[in-house]
Structure formats: structure tokens, C-alpha cells
Design a protein around this motif. Structure first.
Motif, short mmCIF file in Angstrom:
data_model
loop_
_atom_site.label_atom_id
_atom_site.label_comp_id
_atom_site.label_asym_id
_atom_site.label_seq_id
_atom_site.Cartn_x
_atom_site.Cartn_y
_atom_site.Cartn_z
N GLU A 119 -22.97 44.55 -61.75
CA GLU A 119 -22.36 43.66 -60.97
C GLU A 119 -22.33 44.14 -59.43
O GLU A 119 -22.47 43.58 -58.63
CB GLU A 119 -21.21 43.23 -61.23
CG GLU A 119 -19.99 42.46 -60.12
CD GLU A 119 -20.71 41.20 -59.95
OE1 GLU A 119 -20.33 40.81 -58.82
OE2 GLU A 119 -21.54 40.54 -60.30
N MET A 120 -22.12 45.49 -59.28
CA MET A 120 -22.13 46.16 -57.98
C MET A 120 -23.47 45.99 -57.36
O MET A 120 -23.72 45.85 -56.22
CB MET A 120 -21.82 47.57 -58.23
CG MET A 120 -21.41 48.23 -56.83
SD MET A 120 -20.94 50.08 -57.21
CE MET A 120 -22.19 50.82 -58.07
N ARG A 121 -24.51 46.45 -58.18
CA ARG A 121 -25.64 46.27 -57.48
C ARG A 121 -26.39 44.84 -57.21
O ARG A 121 -26.80 44.54 -56.22
CB ARG A 121 -27.07 46.82 -58.81
CG ARG A 121 -26.76 48.19 -59.18
CD ARG A 121 -26.98 49.43 -58.36
NE ARG A 121 -27.22 49.28 -56.84
CZ ARG A 121 -26.47 49.97 -55.98
NH1 ARG A 121 -25.64 50.48 -56.24
NH2 ARG A 121 -26.98 49.56 -54.62
N GLU A 122 -26.05 43.86 -58.25
CA GLU A 122 -26.24 42.66 -57.90
C GLU A 122 -25.54 42.07 -56.44
O GLU A 122 -26.00 41.36 -55.60
CB GLU A 122 -25.97 41.78 -58.94
CG GLU A 122 -26.80 41.73 -60.32
CD GLU A 122 -26.71 40.84 -61.28
OE1 GLU A 122 -25.40 40.26 -61.34
OE2 GLU A 122 -27.35 41.22 -62.50
N ALA A 123 -24.40 42.37 -56.38
CA ALA A 123 -23.40 42.02 -55.36
C ALA A 123 -23.92 42.77 -53.94
O ALA A 123 -24.11 42.22 -52.91
CB ALA A 123 -21.74 42.60 -55.60
N ASP A 124 -24.50 44.10 -54.06
CA ASP A 124 -24.83 44.62 -52.91
C ASP A 124 -26.29 43.77 -52.51
O ASP A 124 -26.41 43.90 -51.29
CB ASP A 124 -25.29 46.09 -53.35
CG ASP A 124 -25.76 46.85 -52.22
OD1 ASP A 124 -25.32 47.02 -51.23
OD2 ASP A 124 -27.07 47.62 -52.30
#
Length: 163
Positions: A119-124
Motif C-alpha cells: 500500500e505504501m509503494r502504490e500510494a507513493d
């Protein structure tokens, strides 16, 4: 809302054009209704993407802090890329020897860590895409509304197109 967006867009030429200083006036860009609608849409997308990115990073930090607090004897704990283990480099009395403490993650821990990281990578990535879209829109506005200075000012947008 429209006035705020228009004000943000109007300041762009002063920031991006080298001849603009305290002595010069910034050119005014009158947005068309279509440009105003697009500016509103893009700014909302950017705000949502930034909020998602902030929430994802905060969740990841929280998980890391909680995991670190549950293992205070292992400062600087990190997760492996396959999310199967957590490890920390232990201090050694020998300079060239590094000992590692390894903790195998349970399937539930692995799923949670992997999900939060994803989720952190996709949000970034989503935030970067929204930021590029907003910046490209600003460049297009300048290109369409501000007269050229005669020099070669062709800009390149994030998708490779030139102005």
C-alpha cells in the motif's frame, strides 16, 4: 474554491519564468471554464493522493515502531524483501565481524507487513503520478497563455511530450 485554484495557477509564471522578479508584474492567466474544471479535478486528485500517501507512510512507520518496541533488544530492526524475516545487526566486539539476530515472521505478520508495504509503494506511485499530472497541466497553461520570449523554451512533460 475556483479563486484559490486560479490564484495558485496564476503564480506559476513568476516561479517558472526567469525574467520575473520583484520589479516586474506577473502576467495574468484567465482560465477558461474547461481549464478551471481540469484544475479543480487535478488539484483534488493530488490532494487525495497526498493524503493516501501520508496515511500509508504513517501506517508503515507505526507498524515498524510497534515491531521495534516488541523487540527492544534489537535496535535498528529491518524486514527482509521477501517479508519472511526481520533482522538486526548486533554489535560485535570484533570490528570486521557482524552478527545478525533474525526473527522469523509468522504468516499473519508476514501478510500484514507485506500488505502495508505494498500500500505504501502504490500510494507513493499514485502521488507521483498525480503530482506529475498537476505539473504538466501547469506547464501546458503557461505554454498556451504566456507569450514566448523568443528563446528555445520547449519543456518536456512527464510523459515525454514537449510543449
Amino acid at each position: 474554491m475556483t479563486r484559490t485554484i486560479a490564484a495558485l495557477v496564476l503564480l506559476i509564471p513568476c516561479v517558472t519564468l526567469p525574467q520575473c522578479d520583484a520589479q516586474n508584474l506577473a502576467p495574468v492567466i484567465q482560465l477558461t471554464p474547461a481549464e478551471t474544471a481540469k484544475a479543480t479535478q487535478l488539484s483534488q486528485e493530488l490532494r487525495r493522493a497526498q493524503e493516501r500517501d501520508s496515511r500509508a507512510k504513517a501506517a508503515w512507520q507505526s507498524l515498524h515502531q510497534i515491531y521495534q518496541a516488541s523487540h527492544p533488544e534489537l535496535p535498528g530492526i529491518r524486514f527482509t524483501a521477501d517479508f519472511r524475516m526481520a533482522f538486526a545487526v548486533k554489535r560485535s566486539e570484533f570490528f570486521f565481524v557482524q552478527e545478525m539476530a533474525i526473527i522469523e515472521l509468522s504468516p499473519d505478520e508476514r501478510k500484514k507487513v507485506e500488505g502495508l508495504y505494498r500500500e505504501m509503494r502504490e500510494a507513493d506511485e499514485s502521488f507521483a503520478k498525480a503530482r506529475n499530472g498537476w505539473q504538466d497541466f501547469q506547464y501546458e497553461l503557461i505554454s498556451n497563455h504566456v507569450p514566448s520570449t523568443g528563446s528555445d523554451n520547449n519543456g518536456v512533460l512527464s510523459d515525454g511530450r514537449t510543449l
